[in-house]
Enzyme design. Structure first.
Site: not given
Ligand code: PHE
Length: 348
Positions: A162, A183, A209, A223, A266, A316
């Site tokens: 990121w 995100h 980003r 998103q 996760v 998620a």
């Molecule tokens: N936040 C992550 C991204 O921006 C995506 C993601 C969200 C992955 C939730 C796992 C669970 O790439």
């Protein structure tokens, strides 16, 4: 001689008062002001007079000439005004009485919803139908919620996933550094801190980003984050929800693939790809395209927000909204979304 001219003025005056049309007026002009008019002839004769007479007679003749010109101009203006009036009356009349029923109607330009708005509306509806609650976060986040609370500490290589726009600190006392959220995942933590399970939420929002832009990368994009926490939640539930949403959203023949991946917040982490069997554009045809990251919520996140140990499970996901919109509407370049180009926007 001058007396003759005065008489002339008188007859000219009488005559012009009975002039009825422009043609007569022109004849009048030729008669009294033309090259062969008595006045012009008089001016030609002037040279035969002595200088002092010339001066006196000349002045008189000029006076008369001026009066004749005034008479002429006045009459001409009268005709002009009359003409204008007649013309506009005729036009009005014509307009009032004429209605061409074969004329095509005028198209009124309608405004359009931005394609991203259309997709946001559709997806939030679809999730809403499945019982998801919509919550929103803020574009500006702290380093803690955007990274640390999601198990992405400062020295962790995953931070490089990121590229971040950092905001200059307001003062030295500021606890957590501020940034433009990279995100929508920080809302997972913020929501869990304030709510007890079970719940299912989606978080639509804008992200940023610090990246070089190209046809598939923008420094700002959107998103939809999803978070479901309950007592008996598994990846099977996630798969069925994703299948349901994507099939309805694309309304065409797609294949969905779940693939191993890694995100610190996760475990296990997965990514979801889709493939169009029949795609209009060859760019997308028969290619696997990544549309979201996802996974089962890491137990450490539950612990950090104070949930009872081992009681809850959750999944998620983070959907790339531009990606989905590009696929749905065959849009070749992500930069079009923010170009404000009316030719692009008009198509939706
Ligand atoms: N936040 C992550 C991204 O921006 C995506 C993601 C969200 C992955 C939730 C796992 C669970 O790439």
């Amino acid at each position: 001689m001058v007396w003759e001219l005065f008489n002339l003025l008188k007859t000219a005056e009488e005559e012009i008062s009975s002039v009825q049309n422009e043609k007569d007026l022109e004849n009048w002009r030729i008669k009294y002001l033309g090259r062969k008019s008595p006045l012009s002839l008089f001016f030609k004769e002037l040279k035969n007079f002595s200088p002092s007479e010339k001066k006196e007679l000349g002045e008189k003749a000029n006076e008369i000439r001026k009066k004749l010109v005034d008479l002429y101009e006045k009459k001409k203006n009268e005709f002009q005004a009359e003409n204008n009036l007649n013309f506009s009356l005729a036009k009005k009349d014509k307009k009032a009485n004429f209605f061409d029923i074969t004329q095509p109607g005028k198209r009124i330009p309608l405004s359009h919803l931005h394609p991203l708005t259309l997709v946001f509306n559709e997806l939030t509806n679809l999730f809403g139908n499945l019982g998801f609650q919509i919550v929103e976060g803020l574009d500006i986040e702290t380093e803690y919620y955007n990274f640390d609370a999601l198990r992405i500490p400062e020295d962790h290589p995953a931070r490089e996933m990121w590229d971040t726009f950092w905001l200059a600190p307001k003062d030295k006392k500021q606890k957590s550094k501020l940034l433009l959220r990279t995100h929508t995942s920080p809302m997972q933590i913020r929501f869990m801190e304030k709510h007890q399970p079970p719940f299912r939420i989606i978080v639509p929002g804008r992200c940023f980003r610090y990246e070089a832009t190209d046809f598939s990368h923008e420094i700002q994009f959107h998103q939809i984050e999803g978070l479901v926490v309950d007592e008996n939640v598994s990846l099977a539930n996630f798969k069925s929800i994703v299948n349901n949403i994507l099939m309805t959203f694309f309304r065409k023949n797609i294949e969905i693939r779940f693939r191993n991946s890694y995100f610190p917040f996760v475990s296990p982490g997965i990514e979801v790809d889709i493939k169009f069997k029949e795609a209009k554009s060859s760019v997308y045809k028969n290619k696997w395209l990544e549309i979201m990251g996802a996974g089962m919520v890491h137990p450490e996140l539950f612990q950090n927000v104070g949930y009872e140990k081992n009681q809850w499970q959750g999944f998620a996901f983070g959907l790339g909204v531009e990606r989905l919109t590009m696929l749905k509407y065959n849009i070749p370049d992500i930069r079009l979304f923010f170009s404000s180009d009316i030719r692009f926007l008009k198509q939706f």
